[in-house]
Scaffold this active site. Structure first.
Site, PDB file in Angstrom:
ATOM      1  CG  ASP A  94     -90.692  87.336   8.627  1.00 32.72           C
ATOM      2  OD1 ASP A  94     -90.130  86.943   9.666  1.00 32.72           O
ATOM      3  OD2 ASP A  94     -91.258  86.568   7.828  1.00 32.72           O
TER       4      ASP A  94
ATOM      5  CE  LYS B 105     -85.524 101.063  13.702  1.00 34.42           C
ATOM      6  NZ  LYS B 105     -85.179 101.766  12.460  1.00 34.42           N
TER       7      LYS B 105
ATOM      8  CG  HIS C  17     -88.082  89.993  17.119  1.00 45.42           C
ATOM      9  ND1 HIS C  17     -89.122  89.959  16.229  1.00 45.42           N
ATOM     10  CD2 HIS C  17     -88.656  89.983  18.351  1.00 45.42           C
ATOM     11  CE1 HIS C  17     -90.265  89.939  16.899  1.00 45.42           C
ATOM     12  NE2 HIS C  17     -90.003  89.946  18.178  1.00 45.42           N
TER      13      HIS C  17
ATOM     14  CB  THR D 191     -90.534  77.114  12.108  1.00 46.86           C
ATOM     15  OG1 THR D 191     -91.367  76.992  13.260  1.00 46.86           O
ATOM     16  CG2 THR D 191     -90.763  78.459  11.433  1.00 46.86           C
TER      17      THR D 191
ATOM     18  NE  ARG E  93    -111.108  69.593  28.040  1.00 45.91           N
ATOM     19  CZ  ARG E  93    -111.719  69.511  26.868  1.00 45.91           C
ATOM     20  NH1 ARG E  93    -111.776  70.561  26.072  1.00 45.91           N
ATOM     21  NH2 ARG E  93    -112.283  68.390  26.480  1.00 45.91           N
TER      22      ARG E  93
ATOM     23  CB  THR F 255     -86.194  78.933   9.014  1.00 46.45           C
ATOM     24  OG1 THR F 255     -86.565  80.077   8.225  1.00 46.45           O
ATOM     25  CG2 THR F 255     -87.265  78.686  10.072  1.00 46.45           C
TER      26      THR F 255
ATOM     27  CE  LYS G 217     -86.099  94.624   6.234  1.00 45.65           C
ATOM     28  NZ  LYS G 217     -85.763  93.294   5.717  1.00 45.65           N
TER      29      LYS G 217
END
Length: 430
Positions: free
Chosen positions: A13, A18, A41, A130, A144, A301, A331
């Site tokens: 995350d 971007k 994304h 998730t 396998r 999620t 950020k």
């Protein structure tokens, strides 16, 4: 000219979508090499929001070839759904600009069911996945017995492969008291979806080798982050694949010489989704403030992310295990307005100072962060596109991060918009 690998240097995350999209303008081919549709994304381009999970970010740019490599686990329905949604937004996606490795492992409904069962059980098996079947699909791959995309083209051998898969899964389900799976139903589902998938199938290693020899630029797009690597992450609270940069070669069918530059992604702070150790977590008003400002909710999620201060120890470790040449810091604008900012520079473990994150689960839970306090800044950094646009104290913060992690900042992102990016060193020209 360097082929570039983009990997997360934290727990995922970090804003890879971007940055990959921004770099893809210079690339000819964008390659996903591990993971599945568990890592999402969100990209904002000219005011339009696009959400990707399985597809490479290159699909958002015309004239680029996007490739899903053999290291990915591939959910047929998730793939078709994602393609359909993006096409509905006006994007052109077809076998002309998107190829999928013929030897990619398929995620089936039984994988999702098993994943959800483990997460919801009271047997101590939940780790915060998730529930999308990623881990069980990788288990079948290394066992396998997996069904691969190429198998859908051979209806003579597919029933036998399904029987081999179910010999394992039905034995497991029998022990868990679950209803057994009918192989004929799986065969019907795969036969129905095969005509939609097989046009995308490609011998990816050969395709990429040819393109490399033609001088095409390759951009490898990682999912999750180095701290979720099954070997080098916070085991067992990790994903089921190798997420470090070396996996780009294995997961695309190329040798290590194909990698020229490794760009690591990290936020100016730290986040994590799900369970597991998080030394700098701020389960308080500071953490909530960071989360609200940064809109820290999972793309796929919707789960709120845990938030904390920047951990230089963990990022430095990722720099080493991934062979990162430069970092993209994202950020930074979320920290605007803080009076002071804390940065973790080391740990205490059982009364002793250490400079790395231990591998043992118990030791990981006991480490205590050692912080350095840095003066914050009041002027905004949001939407800055040059160093001259940044407050002096924000620049000092960035420089201190470089010193602590032992790696230069190559890119700086100051908003979700594609163009709000400060370039220090072009990875393709390094």
């Amino acid at each position: 000219m360097a082929n570039v690998v983009v990997v997360g240097a934290q727990w995922g995350d970090e804003g890879k979508g971007k940055i990959v999209d921004w770099l893809s303008e210079q690339a000819d081919i964008v390659v996903r090499f591990q993971g599945g549709h568990n890592a999402g994304h969100t990209l904002v381009i000219n005011g339009a929001t696009y959400k990707l999970a399985l597809l490479p970010s290159g699909v958002l740019r015309s004239g680029k070839l996007s490739v899903i490599g053999n290291g990915v686990v591939f959910d047929p329905q998730a793939f078709l759904d994602e393609v359909g949604k993006l096409q509905a937004q006006g994007l052109i996606i077809s076998p002309d600009n998107l190829r999928v490795a013929e030897n990619v492992t398929l995620i089936l409904p039984l994988h999702r069911e098993l994943d959800a069962l483990r997460e919801s059980s009271n047997t101590g098996t939940a780790i915060g996945t998730t529930r999308r079947g990623i881990g069980p699909a990788y288990e079948d791959k290394v066992g396998r017995r997996a069904i691969r995309l190429m198998d859908l083209a051979d209806l003579d051998t597919l029933p036998h492969k399904i029987d081999r898969l179910l010999a394992h899964h039905n034995a497991l389900r029998r022990g868990l008291g679950l209803e057994l799976i009918d192989g004929a139903e799986i065969l019907r589902e795969l036969t129905a979806v095969a005509p939609k998938l097989l046009p995308y199938a490609e011998t990816v290693w050969r395709l990429l080798d040819i393109k490399r020899r033609e001088g095409k630029r390759l951009l490898f797009e990682g999912a999750q982050g180095a701290l979720l690597d099954v070997d080098h992450g916070t085991y067992p609270y990790v994903t089921s694949s190798n997420t470090v940069a070396a996996q780009a070669a294995t997961g695309a069918g190329l040798g290590p010489g194909a990698i020229g530059y490794v760009l690591g992604l990290c936020k100016a702070y730290t986040t994590r989704v799900g369970q597991g150790p998080f030394p700098t977590e701020q389960d308080n008003e500071t953490g909530r403030k960071i989360g609200e400002r940064g809109r820290e909710f999972g793309t796929n999620t919707g789960r709120p992310r845990r938030c904390g201060w920047f951990d230089a120890v963990l990022v430095r470790q990722a720099v080493r295990t991934c062979g990162i040449n430069g970092l993209a810091l994202t950020k930074l604008d979320i920290l605007d307005g803080f009076d002071t900012i804390e940065v973790c520079t080391g740990y205490r473990l059982d009364g002793k100072e250490i400079d790395h994150f231990p591998a043992g689960e118990g030791a990981q839970a006991r480490v205590e962060p050692i912080y350095e306090t840095i003066e914050g800044w009041k002027q905004p950094t949001a939407n800055a596109r040059s160093w001259a646009d940044l407050p002096a104290q924000a620049i000092k913060y960035v420089r201190r991060i470089e010193e602590l992690v032992g790696c230069p900042i190559a890119l700086l992102s100051t908003s979700p918009e594609r163009e709000d990016t400060i370039l220090v060193q072009n990875p393709f020209e390094a």
